[in-house]
Design an enzyme around this catalytic site. Structure first.
Site: not given
Ligand SMILES: NC(=O)c1ccc[n+]([C@@H]2O[C@H](COP(=O)([O-])OP(=O)(O)OC[C@H]3O[C@@H](n4cnc5c(N)ncnc54)[C@H](O)[C@@H]3O)[C@@H](O)[C@H]2O)c1
Length: 259
Positions: A166, A198, A159
């Site tokens: 985070k 993703l 991570y």
């Molecule tokens: N998937 C998990 O296991 C998990 C767990 C806890 C927290 N999260 C957090 O949840 C949030 C969403 O992630 P996700 O898992 O849905 O993945 P995801 O890849 O579907 O979403 C991430 C989004 O960030 C956007 N992004 C990245 N750089 C950008 C920029 N410069 N400008 C605008 N948009 C930008 C991408 O286009 C994408 O839509 C993130 O903050 C991630 O860290 C994810």
């Protein structure tokens, strides 16, 4: 009557139908909210996000291109939002980025300065940048929600710099909550358990994390993105009217376990 009837806001971060933001958007709209969808610039990003929303039953979603590392893009999105909605009630910030080269177990120490700054800029600072603009069109107050993960608090192999980002995001949430409170704007993060999106797939060794959570979490399972969506409905709604500066776990209880 939906819990969020008449509420309007922006949902940042839909890449496709696996994105947590997509599931949050479905839950918010099911509860009666109206949403706009800023997405990463590019024709492909727009098409994928739009297709996900349309397949999810949302006709003619309002899409806006926005790279959150650009102040001009954020300004434009909030100008357009003011024109369309007048005022808003919520912001969902579901965005993170780090160069995956440094998301491999054992590679944190190799993180170069530019990769570190970019991860912190896109994944943490952007919450501050967006909240500052949102405040201008939230005269009655509102709710801002960011997305975090347990790697903010504990070192999780792979991570790496995203964990540092985070930790910064959670600290930004507390500082924003402190300053926005007098405007009745609440700022919270949801700390979600791992979900196959993703972004998650860019983290080296993630399959092991899913197995571990399944075996060790109190509920003995991983979570579903719709469970994050329903928590977002709570945090946007008046049910959580005294909750701010919090980090709310939606992780099947994993974070309470010591061993
Ligand atoms: N998937 C998990 O296991 C998990 C767990 C806890 C927290 N999260 C957090 O949840 C949030 C969403 O992630 P996700 O898992 O849905 O993945 P995801 O890849 O579907 O979403 C991430 C989004 O960030 C956007 N992004 C990245 N750089 C950008 C920029 N410069 N400008 C605008 N948009 C930008 C991408 O286009 C994408 O839509 C993130 O903050 C991630 O860290 C994810």
């Amino acid at each position: 009557m939906g819990l969020l009837d008449g509420r309007k806001g922006l949902v940042f971060g839909i890449a496709n139908d696996r994105s947590i933001a997509y599931h949050i958007a479905l839950s918010l709209m099911e509860a009666g909210a109206e949403c706009g969808f800023p997405h990463l610039p590019g024709e492909k990003s727009e098409r994928r996000a739009r297709k996900a929303l349309e397949n999810g039953g949302i006709a003619n979603p309002w899409m806006m291109s926005c790279d959150v590392s650009s102040d001009e893009d954020i300004d434009r999105v909030f100008d357009e939002t003011k024109e369309k909605f007048g005022t808003i009630d919520f912001i969902i910030h579901s965005i993170a980025y780090a160069d995956r080269t440094y998301l491999k177990p054992g590679s944190f120490v190799d993180t170069p300065r530019d990769a570190f700054s970019q991860a912190l800029d896109i994944s943490a600072y952007s919450l501050v940048a967006v909240t500052r603009r949102a405040k201008e069109i939230m005269p009655e107050g509102g709710s801002v929600i960011g997305m975090s993960y347990y790697g903010a608090e504990k070192a999780i192999p792979g991570y790496n710099v995203m964990g540092v980002a985070k930790a910064a995001l959670e600290a930004c949430t507390r500082y924003l909550a402190m300053e926005m409170g007098e405007f009745n704007i609440r700022v919270n993060t949801i700390s979600a358990g791992p979900i196959r999106t993703l972004s998650a797939m860019a983290v080296g060794g993630i399959d092991e994390v899913f197995d571990w959570v399944q075996r060790k979490s109190p509920l003995r399972r991983n979570i579903d993105a719709s469970e994050v969506g329903r928590t977002a409905v709570y945090l946007v709604s008046d049910l959580s009217s005294a909750v701010t500066g919090e980090n709310m776990y939606v992780d099947a209880g994993y974070s309470i376990i010591g061993l």
